[in-house]
Design an enzyme around this catalytic site. Sequence first.
Site, PDB file in Angstrom:
ATOM      1  N   ARG A 227      -1.670   0.051  -2.830  1.00 29.21           N
ATOM      2  CA  ARG A 227      -2.172   0.618  -1.883  1.00 29.21           C
ATOM      3  C   ARG A 227      -3.718   0.495  -2.259  1.00 29.21           C
ATOM      4  O   ARG A 227      -4.444   1.402  -2.883  1.00 29.21           O
ATOM      5  CB  ARG A 227      -2.482  -0.361  -0.574  1.00 29.21           C
ATOM      6  CG  ARG A 227      -1.641  -0.784   0.087  1.00 29.21           C
ATOM      7  CD  ARG A 227      -1.317  -1.701   0.285  1.00 29.21           C
ATOM      8  NE  ARG A 227      -0.037  -2.474   0.704  1.00 29.21           N
ATOM      9  CZ  ARG A 227       1.177  -2.532   0.421  1.00 29.21           C
ATOM     10  NH1 ARG A 227       0.993  -2.708  -0.907  1.00 29.21           N
ATOM     11  NH2 ARG A 227       2.171  -3.244   1.055  1.00 29.21           N
ATOM     12  N   GLU A 256     -15.972  -4.128  -7.846  1.00 28.74           N
ATOM     13  CA  GLU A 256     -16.414  -2.765  -9.387  1.00 28.74           C
ATOM     14  C   GLU A 256     -15.518  -2.727 -10.161  1.00 28.74           C
ATOM     15  O   GLU A 256     -16.083  -2.319 -11.249  1.00 28.74           O
ATOM     16  CB  GLU A 256     -16.483  -1.599  -8.195  1.00 28.74           C
ATOM     17  CG  GLU A 256     -15.907  -1.079  -7.411  1.00 28.74           C
ATOM     18  CD  GLU A 256     -15.059  -1.683  -6.106  1.00 28.74           C
ATOM     19  OE1 GLU A 256     -15.613  -3.234  -6.178  1.00 28.74           O
ATOM     20  OE2 GLU A 256     -14.679  -1.050  -5.456  1.00 28.74           O
ATOM     21  N   HIS A 268      -1.153  -7.885  -7.378  1.00 31.41           N
ATOM     22  CA  HIS A 268      -0.928  -7.792  -5.917  1.00 31.41           C
ATOM     23  C   HIS A 268       0.908  -8.063  -7.154  1.00 31.41           C
ATOM     24  O   HIS A 268       1.508  -8.642  -5.636  1.00 31.41           O
ATOM     25  CB  HIS A 268      -1.212  -8.192  -4.926  1.00 31.41           C
ATOM     26  CG  HIS A 268       0.085  -6.793  -4.186  1.00 31.41           C
ATOM     27  ND1 HIS A 268      -0.602  -7.787  -2.522  1.00 31.41           N
ATOM     28  CD2 HIS A 268       0.737  -5.891  -3.685  1.00 31.41           C
ATOM     29  CE1 HIS A 268       0.515  -6.239  -1.630  1.00 31.41           C
ATOM     30  NE2 HIS A 268       1.392  -5.562  -1.979  1.00 31.41           N
TER      31      HIS A 268
HETATM   32  N1  LIG Z   1       2.349  -3.648  -5.160  1.00 32.70           N
HETATM   33  C1  LIG Z   1       3.166  -3.444  -4.411  1.00 32.70           C
HETATM   34  O1  LIG Z   1       3.563  -4.941  -4.516  1.00 32.70           O
HETATM   35  C2  LIG Z   1       4.280  -2.696  -3.447  1.00 32.70           C
HETATM   36  C3  LIG Z   1       5.510  -2.966  -3.315  1.00 32.70           C
HETATM   37  C4  LIG Z   1       5.576  -1.904  -2.850  1.00 32.70           C
HETATM   38  C5  LIG Z   1       5.321  -1.041  -1.915  1.00 32.70           C
HETATM   39  N2  LIG Z   1       4.010  -1.297  -1.848  1.00 32.70           N
HETATM   40  C6  LIG Z   1       3.406   0.093  -0.865  1.00 32.70           C
HETATM   41  O2  LIG Z   1       4.124   1.759  -2.019  1.00 32.70           O
HETATM   42  C7  LIG Z   1       4.337   2.274  -0.739  1.00 32.70           C
HETATM   43  C8  LIG Z   1       5.218   2.513  -0.851  1.00 32.70           C
HETATM   44  O3  LIG Z   1       6.688   2.282  -0.903  1.00 32.70           O
HETATM   45  P1  LIG Z   1       7.616   2.973  -0.220  1.00 32.70           P
HETATM   46  O4  LIG Z   1       8.408   1.429   0.128  1.00 32.70           O
HETATM   47  O5  LIG Z   1       8.090   3.745  -1.299  1.00 32.70           O
HETATM   48  O6  LIG Z   1       7.440   3.976   0.794  1.00 32.70           O
HETATM   49  P2  LIG Z   1       8.141   4.993   1.796  1.00 32.70           P
HETATM   50  O7  LIG Z   1       7.819   5.069   2.930  1.00 32.70           O
HETATM   51  O8  LIG Z   1       9.535   5.004   1.097  1.00 32.70           O
HETATM   52  O9  LIG Z   1       8.171   6.019   0.945  1.00 32.70           O
HETATM   53  C9  LIG Z   1       6.438   6.729   1.624  1.00 32.70           C
HETATM   54  C10 LIG Z   1       6.163   8.152   0.803  1.00 32.70           C
HETATM   55  O10 LIG Z   1       5.257   8.257   0.756  1.00 32.70           O
HETATM   56  C11 LIG Z   1       4.897  10.392   1.627  1.00 32.70           C
HETATM   57  N3  LIG Z   1       3.303  10.668   1.991  1.00 32.70           N
HETATM   58  C12 LIG Z   1       3.133  10.189   3.334  1.00 32.70           C
HETATM   59  N4  LIG Z   1       1.806  10.381   3.277  1.00 32.70           N
HETATM   60  C13 LIG Z   1       1.221  11.207   1.931  1.00 32.70           C
HETATM   61  C14 LIG Z   1       0.417  12.287   1.948  1.00 32.70           C
HETATM   62  N5  LIG Z   1      -0.786  12.346   2.425  1.00 32.70           N
HETATM   63  N6  LIG Z   1       0.913  12.872   0.707  1.00 32.70           N
HETATM   64  C15 LIG Z   1       2.146  12.815  -0.082  1.00 32.70           C
HETATM   65  N7  LIG Z   1       2.926  11.857  -0.299  1.00 32.70           N
HETATM   66  C16 LIG Z   1       3.180  11.175   1.509  1.00 32.70           C
HETATM   67  C17 LIG Z   1       6.550  10.028   2.965  1.00 32.70           C
HETATM   68  O11 LIG Z   1       6.238  10.854   3.001  1.00 32.70           O
HETATM   69  C18 LIG Z   1       6.690   9.161   2.158  1.00 32.70           C
HETATM   70  O12 LIG Z   1       8.898   9.502   1.871  1.00 32.70           O
HETATM   71  C19 LIG Z   1       3.912   1.404   0.834  1.00 32.70           C
HETATM   72  O13 LIG Z   1       3.275   2.313   1.761  1.00 32.70           O
HETATM   73  C20 LIG Z   1       3.389   0.271  -0.002  1.00 32.70           C
HETATM   74  O14 LIG Z   1       1.623   0.457   0.573  1.00 32.70           O
HETATM   75  C21 LIG Z   1       3.388  -1.569  -2.587  1.00 32.70           C
END
Ligand SMILES: NC(=O)c1ccc[n+]([C@@H]2O[C@H](COP(=O)([O-])OP(=O)(O)OC[C@H]3O[C@@H](n4cnc5c(N)ncnc54)[C@H](O)[C@@H]3O)[C@@H](O)[C@H]2O)c1
Length: 387
Positions: A227, A256, A268
């Site tokens: 994000r 920026e 995205h």
């Molecule tokens: N670019 C895109 O289109 C796109 C698509 C899917 C997901 N995403 C983003 O990617 C993120 C991750 O997706 P996901 O499906 O793997 O989510 P997920 O919830 O399966 O995994 C997130 C992981 O981050 C860890 N985490 C939380 N806080 C943390 C911290 N402070 N330090 C280290 N680790 C921490 C959690 O324990 C978890 O294992 C989502 O939250 C979403 O914002 C972006």
Amino acid sequence: MYQIKTYNAIAKAGLDRFTDHYQINQTDDADAYLIRSVNLHEQDLPNSLKVIVRAGAGFNNVPIDRATANGTAVFTTPGSNANAVKELMIAMLIAASRNLFAAADYAAHNSGADISKRTEHDKTKFSGQELLGKTLAVIGVGHVGSLVANAASQLGMKVIAYDPYLSSDAAWRISTDIHRAKTLPAALKNADYVTIHVPKNEETTGMIGAAEFAAMKPGVTVFNFARGGIVNNTEMLKALDSGQARGYFTDFGSDEILNRKDVVVTPHIGGSTGEAETNGAVQGAETIMNFLETGNVQSSVNLPNLQVPFGTPYRITVMHQNIPNMVGQIATILANANINIENMSNAAKDKVAYTIIDVNHLQKQDAVIIDQLSAIEAVYRVRLIKK
Ligand SMILES: NC(=O)c1ccc[n+]([C@@H]2O[C@H](COP(=O)([O-])OP(=O)(O)OC[C@H]3O[C@@H](n4cnc5c(N)ncnc54)[C@H](O)[C@@H]3O)[C@@H](O)[C@H]2O)c1
């Protein structure tokens, strides 16, 4: 008959999952919403609404507190687009290491006579490095991060993961070759490449800032396909300008960081594949049907996990505040109505609790009992599910 309302284009494979007990887009007073990016913050939620499923990973477009107050469970479809993001991230990793975007841009404008002579002379500018043996730090190893870590390991990279909240499910998914760092600086210290896969929240906004760049190895390349805002753009640019960082690849544009040779921005598109949309719609439909037909909860945004085999003819579910004496009040109403409880389970998540009560017999006055339970202060919603 349950009523579903969809927003945005939901893949047909998902809509086809709904059985004959469901009608789609026949009324605004729906039992369930299946949505993608529609902004529900600007919209009233009908009283009928028991569940919202957002097909995808984030839920910034859903007013969670209002949904809870309305007695509406909120779910996402975790992992449905994880492979799509993983493939894009690995593509960017390879593009970064081989200077692909700059090289392609050069070649696209290298027209005219003596192309091959000029190319032979200029190509050294785009000479890259191989990923084999290099170190990748993966920050957050949930659905996306674990796939990225495993794929990078298979490419021969040394992978260091940092995730203080790693779930046991995610831990099972991670290859034993992945090293685990106890702190963020320890993960960053020796990494040639750093990729972020954490949710955006208060803790993670700006989590890659001045101190983290200072802890990184000079010449690091950073990837943010999670994000915008998790990487502090001002500090990112300072690191690029000073040479501490070599490149920044992100799915989240912002004025920026545009128009720089060392920054690559995609619009995205991490989860933008047909397969991810289908996965999200199918998983979303199954989540809705499971919740409406059993009341069971797994991985909700605002409700605790609570899964109980549905073995009796009747099930009462109560979504309520997580405060003392709620279970006592619920049990008393049922006891006063002479209803024998076969099973009662309760779980809490932050300020919200959820209780499932299974009974074999209900008296004729079941509507009265539901009204009495609903009248308990601090109860958000009571449902009676008949098998
Ligand atoms: N670019 C895109 O289109 C796109 C698509 C899917 C997901 N995403 C983003 O990617 C993120 C991750 O997706 P996901 O499906 O793997 O989510 P997920 O919830 O399966 O995994 C997130 C992981 O981050 C860890 N985490 C939380 N806080 C943390 C911290 N402070 N330090 C280290 N680790 C921490 C959690 O324990 C978890 O294992 C989502 O939250 C979403 O914002 C972006």
